[in-house]
Design an enzyme around this catalytic site. Sequence first.
Site, PDB file in Angstrom:
ATOM      1  N   LYS A  79      -1.274 -17.869 -90.498  1.00 12.35           N
ATOM      2  CA  LYS A  79      -2.503 -17.351 -91.106  1.00 12.35           C
ATOM      3  C   LYS A  79      -2.859 -18.145 -92.363  1.00 12.35           C
ATOM      4  CE  LYS A  79      -4.308 -12.833 -92.713  1.00 12.35           C
ATOM      5  NZ  LYS A  79      -3.931 -11.414 -92.911  1.00 12.35           N
ATOM      6  N   SER A 157      -6.774  -8.257 -90.890  1.00  9.24           N
ATOM      7  CA  SER A 157      -7.351  -9.551 -91.225  1.00  9.24           C
ATOM      8  C   SER A 157      -6.660 -10.728 -90.550  1.00  9.24           C
ATOM      9  CB  SER A 157      -7.305  -9.752 -92.741  1.00  9.24           C
ATOM     10  OG  SER A 157      -5.966  -9.718 -93.219  1.00  9.24           O
ATOM     11  N   SER A 181      -3.148  -5.186 -91.205  1.00 10.75           N
ATOM     12  CA  SER A 181      -3.673  -6.479 -90.771  1.00 10.75           C
ATOM     13  C   SER A 181      -2.801  -7.250 -89.797  1.00 10.75           C
ATOM     14  CB  SER A 181      -3.954  -7.363 -91.993  1.00 10.75           C
ATOM     15  OG  SER A 181      -5.037  -6.848 -92.733  1.00 10.75           O
TER      16      SER A 181
END
Length: 452
Positions: A79, A157, A181
Amino acid sequence: MGTPQQHSISEAQAAMRSGKLSSVELVRRCLDRHRRYNGALNATLCLAHGALDQAAQCDAEARRGHFRGRLHGIPLVVKDNIDVKGMPTTAASALFAQASPCVRDARAVEKLRGEGAIILAKTNMDEFAAHISGRTSHWGPSVNPWRMEERFSPGGSSSGTAAAVAAGFCWGGLGTDTGGSVRLPAAWCGLCGLRPTYGSVSLDGVYPRASSLDTVGALAGSVRDVSLLMEIAAEAPFPGAKAGTRGNGLRIAVLAGDMEDAPHAVREACALSIRRWNELGTCVWSSFPLLEDPDVMSTVDLLRSYEFARDVRRDMEAHPEAENTVHAGVLADYRKGQSVPAREYEEALRRKREFTNAVEAFFINTGVDFLLLPAARCAAPRIDAPAEEFGRARSLVNLFSITENPSLALPGAQADGMPFGLQLVGPRGSDGPLLRAGMAYEAAYGPFPMPL
């Protein structure tokens, strides 16, 4: 062409050790799928230079009988709020669109590389990790690979990591979980994902969202692969992680939450998944009002806003253009955090400790091993769904964002052709037994299908 997840990581490693498979083959498959699907999914932001060269080097070492570790030659993604040496970290924000490549790896990435992993790409995300939709990135929204043309949300996210893993761009990846997330993207993309016990994985090299809640977690196509990635990334071994899978004899408290307004297909998928768990142990229906106490959500929101405003202030003030370039929701959260008095923040930390103690007391008083509940009240909404729909979706992850408990998201059944995932939650420090229970479920009911 089949997806790369036709092997687990350990199976791929065994095939490489026997000479039946090469790292170059794995990386080429992943890059081929990336070329085929990423234009529609927008899962990655930056591909690593020289991944095939790294794979060739791994293969040369393997031929000499040298293996770097348990991830030798395995392609993973990370990420874009986690530092990877040689690649920029933008947190999907216009503020960092021109960021220079990082000079060192985040601690968790360093540990994965130490076991031989090849970092294939940095993945898209909600800007500053401040939403759960996957639609707020400066670089455009990520799309769920399931029913791709209909543009469902992958969750956020950690949207890009989930989309990349589900689409077969890699064998697994790192995300972060502050308020769901890792868990929501895993649940909505048919993956497994772990939010570990708070503090068990270093946050060194991770751009902050809310330091008292932030965790680094892993997403993969199987619990076994998540367990391997997390065992490597963690600063200390998970107790019991290497013991055999455990199924029969489990006592599980089912916290269904308020699912009355959920679509019929979702309720059916939830009920089927719970029946399966009951076959592995004993499920008892339990009530735990704190699960959906409005005070929990307000506490999560206050902590997240205050700590975000505190920790990103220097970057915001250094970029006066933020007012016009940063997503409106991010700016609203930043301003809200600036307005929170210190005494209210201290009170929120006190409530956090109270909630944590209450969950631990529930485990002790009921004698259950784990809690089982849906990850959300719905399967993935469309990318353009109203904000209220996403807000309602995250209500079942809030409590365990604040109480430091490990929470494993894993697939249940499908609802109208979309994945519907559950959360299995354990006492603090029970990551190993929690993962073993997840592996027992996986062994009994098989891996979840991949979408492409």
